[in-house]
Design an enzyme around this catalytic site. Structure first.
Site, PDB file in Angstrom:
ATOM      1  N   HIS A  17     -75.702  54.991  19.303  1.00  0.00           N
ATOM      2  CA  HIS A  17     -76.135  53.604  19.065  1.00  0.00           C
ATOM      3  C   HIS A  17     -76.415  52.904  20.388  1.00  0.00           C
ATOM      4  O   HIS A  17     -77.433  52.229  20.547  1.00  0.00           O
ATOM      5  CB  HIS A  17     -75.041  52.798  18.343  1.00  0.00           C
ATOM      6  CG  HIS A  17     -74.749  53.203  16.955  1.00  0.00           C
ATOM      7  ND1 HIS A  17     -73.461  53.438  16.522  1.00  0.00           N
ATOM      8  CD2 HIS A  17     -75.545  53.395  15.883  1.00  0.00           C
ATOM      9  CE1 HIS A  17     -73.480  53.751  15.244  1.00  0.00           C
ATOM     10  NE2 HIS A  17     -74.744  53.733  14.825  1.00  0.00           N
ATOM     11  N   LYS A  41     -71.343  51.438   1.949  1.00  0.00           N
ATOM     12  CA  LYS A  41     -70.806  52.576   2.697  1.00  0.00           C
ATOM     13  C   LYS A  41     -69.340  52.773   2.370  1.00  0.00           C
ATOM     14  O   LYS A  41     -68.551  51.837   2.370  1.00  0.00           O
ATOM     15  CB  LYS A  41     -70.998  52.377   4.205  1.00  0.00           C
ATOM     16  CG  LYS A  41     -72.436  52.560   4.619  1.00  0.00           C
ATOM     17  CD  LYS A  41     -72.543  52.803   6.096  1.00  0.00           C
ATOM     18  CE  LYS A  41     -73.991  53.132   6.439  1.00  0.00           C
ATOM     19  NZ  LYS A  41     -74.131  53.515   7.829  1.00  0.00           N
ATOM     20  N   ARG A  91     -82.490  60.327  13.903  1.00  0.00           N
ATOM     21  CA  ARG A  91     -81.996  61.636  14.339  1.00  0.00           C
ATOM     22  C   ARG A  91     -82.691  62.781  13.624  1.00  0.00           C
ATOM     23  O   ARG A  91     -82.645  63.906  14.079  1.00  0.00           O
ATOM     24  CB  ARG A  91     -80.492  61.739  14.075  1.00  0.00           C
ATOM     25  CG  ARG A  91     -79.663  60.765  14.880  1.00  0.00           C
ATOM     26  CD  ARG A  91     -78.237  60.749  14.421  1.00  0.00           C
ATOM     27  NE  ARG A  91     -78.202  60.228  13.053  1.00  0.00           N
ATOM     28  CZ  ARG A  91     -77.140  60.180  12.279  1.00  0.00           C
ATOM     29  NH1 ARG A  91     -75.998  60.636  12.706  1.00  0.00           N
ATOM     30  NH2 ARG A  91     -77.200  59.670  11.072  1.00  0.00           N
ATOM     31  N   SER A 129     -71.448  57.712  13.084  1.00  0.00           N
ATOM     32  CA  SER A 129     -70.213  56.939  12.948  1.00  0.00           C
ATOM     33  C   SER A 129     -69.226  57.669  12.048  1.00  0.00           C
ATOM     34  O   SER A 129     -68.018  57.615  12.276  1.00  0.00           O
ATOM     35  CB  SER A 129     -70.514  55.545  12.398  1.00  0.00           C
ATOM     36  OG  SER A 129     -71.192  54.784  13.362  1.00  0.00           O
TER      37      SER A 129
END
Length: 163
Positions: A17, A41, A91, A129
């Protein structure tokens, strides 16, 4: 003034990040890091306020970067902060597909709002994360994954929770 936004749930902010934020800061006059509490999430480790504290610590040395917590739509954040561009790191092709769809939605809500997709730097391509949270849960070394400036805060925050 050219203003950009880097957004995410940042649970926690990773070196990947931070790499995207640094690169955006080199391209734009002002960069806002929009910390979004993503209720969808699962297995979140940090509260929205803790995430904001971690992000602010990570970007403290970047004079043209500010961070703010925002519970609403990213397009509304962009409008309120006068941003012309959303910068997102990708990514993989899966990330690209998701971000492409979000770019169209955001432009539909806020015409003229562009999205710039930055490929992840190779060294950070495997970071997430989710992976960082697992490393934290199992008390693994974090120096290769998280900004050094947040390591004491992460330790403090996770100790209060009992790990």
């Amino acid at each position: 003034m050219r203003t950009a936004i880097c957004s995410g749930s940042f649970d926690p902010i990773t070196l990947g990040h931070l790499d995207v934020i640094w690169r955006a800061a080199e391209c734009f006059d002002q960069v806002w890091v929009c910390v979004s509490p993503n209720a969808e999430k699962k297995n979140q480790m940090f509260t929205p306020e803790q995430k904001l504290r971690l992000v602010r610590a990570a970007v403290a040395e970047l004079p043209n970067v500010k961070a703010e917590l925002w519970p609403g739509l990213l397009a509304d954040f962009a409008r309120e902060h006068g941003a012309q561009v959303i910068v997102r790191g990708v990514r993989s092709m899966t990330d690209f597909d998701i971000e492409y769809q979000m770019a169209l939605i955001n432009r539909g809500i806020c015409p003229g709002l562009e999205t710039l997709l930055l490929p992840a730097s190779a060294v950070y391509q495997h970071f997430s994360s989710s992976m960082a949270r697992e490393m934290i849960r199992y008390r693994q070394p974090l120096e290769k994954y998280l900004p050094a400036s947040i390591l004491p805060l992460v330790e403090e925050m996770t100790e209060k929770e009992g790990g």
